[in-house]
Structures are given as C-alpha cells and as structure tokens.
Scaffold this motif. Structure first.
Motif, short mmCIF file in Angstrom:
data_model
loop_
_atom_site.label_atom_id
_atom_site.label_comp_id
_atom_site.label_asym_id
_atom_site.label_seq_id
_atom_site.Cartn_x
_atom_site.Cartn_y
_atom_site.Cartn_z
N CYS A 44 0.80 -1.22 0.00
CA CYS A 44 0.00 0.00 0.00
C CYS A 44 0.84 1.27 0.00
O CYS A 44 0.33 2.34 -0.33
N THR A 45 2.11 1.17 0.40
CA THR A 45 2.95 2.36 0.46
C THR A 45 3.08 2.99 -0.93
O THR A 45 3.12 2.27 -1.93
N GLU A 46 3.13 4.32 -0.96
CA GLU A 46 3.19 5.14 -2.17
C GLU A 46 1.87 5.20 -2.92
O GLU A 46 1.74 5.92 -3.91
N THR A 73 8.05 14.33 1.07
CA THR A 73 8.33 13.38 -0.01
C THR A 73 7.10 12.65 -0.51
O THR A 73 7.14 12.03 -1.57
N HIS A 74 6.01 12.69 0.25
CA HIS A 74 4.78 11.99 -0.16
C HIS A 74 3.66 13.01 -0.34
O HIS A 74 3.36 13.77 0.58
N PRO A 75 3.00 12.99 -1.51
CA PRO A 75 1.87 13.91 -1.72
C PRO A 75 0.75 13.64 -0.72
O PRO A 75 0.64 12.53 -0.17
N ILE A 188 5.45 15.72 -10.54
CA ILE A 188 5.02 16.94 -9.85
C ILE A 188 5.93 18.12 -10.17
O ILE A 188 5.57 19.26 -9.88
N GLY A 189 7.09 17.85 -10.73
CA GLY A 189 8.00 18.92 -11.12
C GLY A 189 8.93 18.43 -12.21
O GLY A 189 9.06 17.21 -12.43
N PRO A 190 9.61 19.33 -12.93
CA PRO A 190 10.53 18.93 -14.00
C PRO A 190 11.60 17.96 -13.50
O PRO A 190 12.31 18.24 -12.54
N SER A 193 10.77 12.13 -10.08
CA SER A 193 10.25 10.76 -10.17
C SER A 193 8.95 10.63 -9.39
O SER A 193 8.25 9.62 -9.50
N GLN A 194 8.62 11.63 -8.59
CA GLN A 194 7.38 11.63 -7.83
C GLN A 194 6.24 12.12 -8.73
O GLN A 194 6.39 13.10 -9.46
#
Length: 375
Positions: A44-46, A73-75, A188-190, A193-194
């Motif tokens: 379930c993580t991420e 680090t997590h949305p 989420i940004g240029p 990896s997130q």
C-alpha cells in the motif's frame, strides 16, 4: 498358533496404516483451512489512500489509518508506511495499519504592512486544502483594447488625466478541475520521479450536489469580464467543462502566454462539515519555484486580503506549498485560491448564488489589480 499371531500382526499394521492415513488427511485439511483463512497483504505504500483501501478490500482485509503526518516526499493522501508489510500473510479480515501523508507542512506567512488601517492579519486554518489539481488544445486568448485614459474633475475644476490601472498586463485564469477526472499520473516537477494525478475530480457541494469544476468556471468567467474591462489581457485555460487538461498543461498555458500572474480558482472540502473560510496557496521557496516565490507570495497576500474583504469569508491565511504540480511547472508568478468549503452547507449555498460569485470575482479582481500595479 503361528497363523493366529500373523493375523494379529497384520491387523495391527492395518490399524497403524489407517491411523497414519487419517493423520495425513487431518493435516492436509488443517493446512487447507489455514491457507483459505489467510491472504497476502498488498503493498500500500506510495499508493493513494483510496487505492490502498481498494487493494485491501480485494484481499479481504481492512485499512486502518493509524495517523496522518506531514511529509515533504509523499503527496497529500498517499500512504507513507504500513504494518504488516506488503507481501506478508495474515488472516482474512485483519487490519492493515497505515500512516497517511498530509503533504508538506503548511507555512504560515505573516503579511507585510501595506497601508495604515488595512488589516491583513490572517488566521491559521486547522485543515489545509485537499491538494486540488488539474489546456484546451489551443489556449483561449482574449485581447481587449485598452480603454482610453479617463478624465476626472477635481473640486477646483482642474482636469486630471488618470491612466487605466494595470493596462498592458496579462493574467492567466485557471478554473480548477474539469467534468471528467484524469487519474493518469505526471511528475510533480521537471525531472521528478514523484508523480500525482493529472487532474483530480474536485469537491462536490454537500447540499447542492454542484461539482467544483462548474463553480470555478462560473467565477473564472466573471473575473475575466472584470479584468478585460480594465484593459488587461486574459488567457483562460478552459472555457467549458468538457475538457481534458492536466496540471502541467495548465501551467504551460500560463508560461506560453507570458502571464504576469497565473490565478488558479478552487473550492475546498473536508470531512468536517463545520470548517469554512478562504485561503490562498502559493509556491514554496524550492528549486523549481525559487524564481517566482517572492512575487507569488506577494500576490497571495494581496488576493487573500481582498477576497476575504469582498466575500466576508473567514480568513484562513496564505500557505506555501511544494507539492502542487501546477506551481512546480510554472515559470510565472502563481497563486491558488480556495474560495469557501463545498463541504460546509452554508458556504455551499452561497457559492451557488450569482451574488456571492460576483463578490468572489470582485475580490480576486481587486487583489490582482493591486498586485499588477505594484509590478
């Protein structure tokens, strides 16, 4: 005599063999029962908490949110950790305890003094925005002709020429969300990896049932009319609800237009129906957004003040955010306004009235013009 002894030994062997077979059979039955009563814990993580709940349900398990924590680090809404770990085997019906991210810790920014008598002291909201996010194939560009200078007469009869305020500036308006969510993911940004969803579905009025995307567009169009009347060029990310525009694409529209300000309109939502008010978000001072941080913060201060003044909504302050895709891809100053809570019955009712929408648009307009006049 010898024959009788041989028969007895044969019967004993038969009894022992039958007992051994029964033991093996019972063992197999017990193993099968144990296997059928157990299931493998999903990873379930991420994952988004709703996705985690769906995975757990498919495995005949239940999700229990142990706590919520701030995370850089997590949305917001994603699972940070779980117990037991993914891949382990447990009895069906067991609880999987998870820790869920609340997103980055909100930063309360004290407003700077503007003019004597103008109060900008924000209150701190107990629950921040639920991370709202979301181009037509071609940007919608509206280029009005700047009105001629106006001539005002003073009490002495002297004519004073007043230039149109904020003329020649460009504002990009982004009415949040759209009729159909796009849960595909994008960075989420240029170079990140997130990832986050390209465009979430948004909130829905708790009493009215009106979707957020409908209200944000109505206010956005009212705001456009006010800005154009002042000679400000307006670029809309969308003019209809039936579109599919990701958050990155929305930011790119503002970038390509060379907007002096990127204004994103949203409404809040919460499981606590008593929460209400307005807040304004702006990009945090990070590697992607450092060039627009100070100007975005200033715009947020002015817009929040004027929005609260015009609508009478509770002042829930301004907050810097590092996890919003539309901010991290923006190369121009950007803000995101959360105008009221659709989960609050009274604010839901107000947001569905033309009179209140006019007030909201006027407040946004006043703050935008004041910001543009400073730049």
């Amino acid at each position: 005599m010898e024959r009788c002894r041989s028969r007895r030994q044969g019967r004993r062997r038969l009894i022992l063999f039958a007992a051994l077979c029964l033991l093996v059979l019972f063992g197999l039955m017990a193993f099968q029962a144990l296997a059928f009563s157990q299931t493998r814990v999903p990873r379930c993580t991420e994952k988004d908490i709703e996705e985690a709940k769906s995975l757990a349900s498919s495995a005949k398990l239940k999700i229990s949110i142990a706590k919520e924590v701030f995370s850089e680090t997590h949305p917001e809404g994603t699972v940070v950790s779980q117990e037991p770990a993914g891949g382990s085997r447990v009895r069906k019906g067991s609880l999987v305890k998870v820790v869920v991210s609340k997103g980055p810790r909100p930063i309360k920014v004290e407003p700077v003094a503007l003019e004597a008598g103008k109060d900008m002291s924000p209150e701190t909201v107990s629950e921040t925005t639920s991370t709202p996010e979301e181009r037509p194939s071609t940007p919608v560009l509206s280029t009005p002709v700047a009105p001629p200078p106006s001539t005002d007469s003073t009490s002495t009869g002297t004519s004073v020429t007043t230039p149109p305020t904020a003329g020649g500036k460009v504002v990009c308006i982004d009415p949040g969300h759209q009729a159909r969510a796009n849960l595909g993911r994008e960075p989420i940004g240029p170079g990140s990896s997130q990832t986050k969803e390209k465009c979430r579905g948004g909130a829905t009025g708790v009493s009215s049932g009106t979707p957020e995307y409908k209200l944000t567009l109505e206010i956005g169009l009212k705001l456009r009319a006010l800005l154009e009347k002042k000679g400000i060029t307006v670029v809309m990310t969308r003019e209809t609800n039936d579109v599919d525009i990701s958050n990155i694409e929305r930011a790119e529209i503002a970038n390509e237009a060379g907007a002096h300000l990127f204004v994103r309109i949203h409404h809040n939502g919460s499981s606590n129906l008593s929460l209400g008010g307005a807040c304004t978000l702006y990009p945090a001072d990070g590697s992607w957004t450092a060039p627009i941080y100070a100007s975005s913060r200033r715009a947020a201060q002015l817009i929040q003040r004027e929005l609260v003044k015009s609508t009478g909504l509770k002042n829930n302050s301004i907050f810097a955010r590092s996890d919003i895709t539309g901010f991290n891809w923006s190369k121009v100053p950007a803000v995101l306004t959360e105008i009221g809570f659709l989960s609050n019955p009274e604010e839901d009712r107000l947001l569905n009235t033309g009179e209140f929408q006019d007030k909201a648009a006027q407040g946004l307009f006043n703050g935008i013009v004041e910001y543009l006049n400073e730049t």
